[in-house]
Write a protein that holds these residues in place. Sequence first.
Motif, PDB file in Angstrom:
ATOM      1  N   ARG A   1     -14.061 -38.726  85.277  1.00 28.93           N
ATOM      2  CA  ARG A   1     -14.351 -37.603  84.790  1.00 28.93           C
ATOM      3  C   ARG A   1     -14.616 -37.831  83.098  1.00 28.93           C
ATOM      4  NH1 ARG A   1     -10.123 -35.800  87.813  1.00 28.93           N
ATOM      5  NH2 ARG A   1      -8.595 -36.275  86.327  1.00 28.93           N
TER       6      ARG A   1
ATOM      7  N   ILE B   1      -1.284 -38.534  85.304  1.00 28.65           N
ATOM      8  CA  ILE B   1      -2.114 -39.447  84.565  1.00 28.65           C
ATOM      9  C   ILE B   1      -2.797 -39.066  83.359  1.00 28.65           C
ATOM     10  CG2 ILE B   1      -4.431 -40.508  84.999  1.00 28.65           C
ATOM     11  CD1 ILE B   1      -3.546 -41.009  87.815  1.00 28.65           C
TER      12      ILE B   1
ATOM     13  N   ALA C   1      -0.809 -44.246  84.142  1.00 25.22           N
ATOM     14  CA  ALA C   1       0.048 -43.251  85.335  1.00 25.22           C
ATOM     15  C   ALA C   1       1.412 -43.400  84.821  1.00 25.22           C
ATOM     16  CB  ALA C   1      -0.422 -43.666  86.603  1.00 25.22           C
TER      17      ALA C   1
ATOM     18  N   GLN D   1     -14.263 -45.142  96.742  1.00 31.89           N
ATOM     19  CA  GLN D   1     -14.355 -44.131  95.809  1.00 31.89           C
ATOM     20  C   GLN D   1     -15.807 -43.977  95.535  1.00 31.89           C
ATOM     21  OE1 GLN D   1     -11.274 -42.971  95.249  1.00 31.89           O
ATOM     22  NE2 GLN D   1     -10.696 -44.692  96.477  1.00 31.89           N
TER      23      GLN D   1
ATOM     24  N   GLN E   1      -6.597 -44.035  93.255  1.00 31.21           N
ATOM     25  CA  GLN E   1      -7.380 -42.977  93.464  1.00 31.21           C
ATOM     26  C   GLN E   1      -7.661 -42.214  92.225  1.00 31.21           C
ATOM     27  OE1 GLN E   1      -7.384 -41.407  97.179  1.00 31.21           O
ATOM     28  NE2 GLN E   1      -8.491 -39.860  96.797  1.00 31.21           N
ATOM     29  N   ASP E   2      -6.568 -41.428  91.621  1.00 28.39           N
ATOM     30  CA  ASP E   2      -6.407 -40.577  90.692  1.00 28.39           C
ATOM     31  C   ASP E   2      -6.774 -41.136  89.236  1.00 28.39           C
ATOM     32  OD1 ASP E   2      -5.555 -39.014  92.583  1.00 28.39           O
ATOM     33  OD2 ASP E   2      -3.335 -38.930  91.939  1.00 28.39           O
TER      34      ASP E   2
ATOM     35  N   ALA F   1      -1.865 -42.260  96.124  1.00 31.15           N
ATOM     36  CA  ALA F   1      -2.978 -41.684  95.468  1.00 31.15           C
ATOM     37  C   ALA F   1      -3.220 -42.184  94.027  1.00 31.15           C
ATOM     38  CB  ALA F   1      -2.982 -40.016  95.601  1.00 31.15           C
ATOM     39  N   VAL F   2      -2.167 -43.061  93.598  1.00 30.17           N
ATOM     40  CA  VAL F   2      -2.292 -43.424  92.177  1.00 30.17           C
ATOM     41  C   VAL F   2      -3.399 -43.981  91.720  1.00 30.17           C
ATOM     42  CG1 VAL F   2      -0.853 -44.596  90.247  1.00 30.17           C
ATOM     43  CG2 VAL F   2       0.282 -43.507  92.087  1.00 30.17           C
TER      44      VAL F   2
ATOM     45  N   GLU G   1     -10.589 -41.497  89.223  1.00 27.37           N
ATOM     46  CA  GLU G   1     -11.031 -40.009  89.017  1.00 27.37           C
ATOM     47  C   GLU G   1     -11.097 -39.884  87.699  1.00 27.37           C
ATOM     48  OE1 GLU G   1     -12.616 -37.703  90.951  1.00 27.37           O
ATOM     49  OE2 GLU G   1     -12.721 -39.219  92.340  1.00 27.37           O
ATOM     50  N   ALA G   2      -9.842 -40.035  87.113  1.00 27.67           N
ATOM     51  CA  ALA G   2      -9.919 -39.881  85.665  1.00 27.67           C
ATOM     52  C   ALA G   2     -10.871 -40.654  84.872  1.00 27.67           C
ATOM     53  CB  ALA G   2      -8.243 -40.349  85.037  1.00 27.67           C
TER      54      ALA G   2
ATOM     55  N   HIS H   1       6.808 -36.530  90.256  1.00 25.39           N
ATOM     56  CA  HIS H   1       5.436 -36.065  89.966  1.00 25.39           C
ATOM     57  C   HIS H   1       4.866 -37.383  89.153  1.00 25.39           C
ATOM     58  CE1 HIS H   1       2.045 -33.387  89.484  1.00 25.39           C
ATOM     59  NE2 HIS H   1       2.247 -33.405  88.076  1.00 25.39           N
TER      60      HIS H   1
END
Length: 164
Positions: free
Chosen positions: A108, A6, A62, A136, A100-101, A97-98, A104-105, A3
């Motif tokens: 946000r 991030i 991450a 993105q 991208q995540d 997806a790292v 996203e962080a 798992h």
Amino acid sequence: MSHIVIRPTSAADWPALKSTRLAALLDAPTAFGASHASAADFSDADWQQRAVSTPQRTFFLAFNAEQPIGLAAQVVAGNGECHLIAMWVRSEYRGLAVAQDLVEAVKRCAVGNGHARLVLDVAPENARAAAFYQKQGFVFLPEWEALESHPHIRVQKMEWLAVA
């Protein structure tokens, strides 16, 4: 694959932040405004201070288990613009997806801090990164500047706008 988590860094994360940032600067020296040499000169106290998240500057790491595998940051410039900087993922984790995540962080975080717009700089030669940022939701602006660490490289600004 285990798992991937991030999260924003805290003072205790400074060794992971330091090792990941220095790895990024060695791996892609022309992709960042800072140089490996300048970052390598930071003291441990400097890294501890950088690892503390504030609304002005938040680094995200991450982790795959305890191993830091990627980095991105939200930094508010003197002019109030909110920037996505220091984006990097270890080569064996690219295409997952790292990245991208991480973006996203940062998005946000920016929106949470009241910024409806996020900007970044990318060298057009870095086609893979440019294409990734377009996916993105970032768009190119007609704004160029010299890269601080390598002034012969011109970078173009991209922006992302939060949907109101």
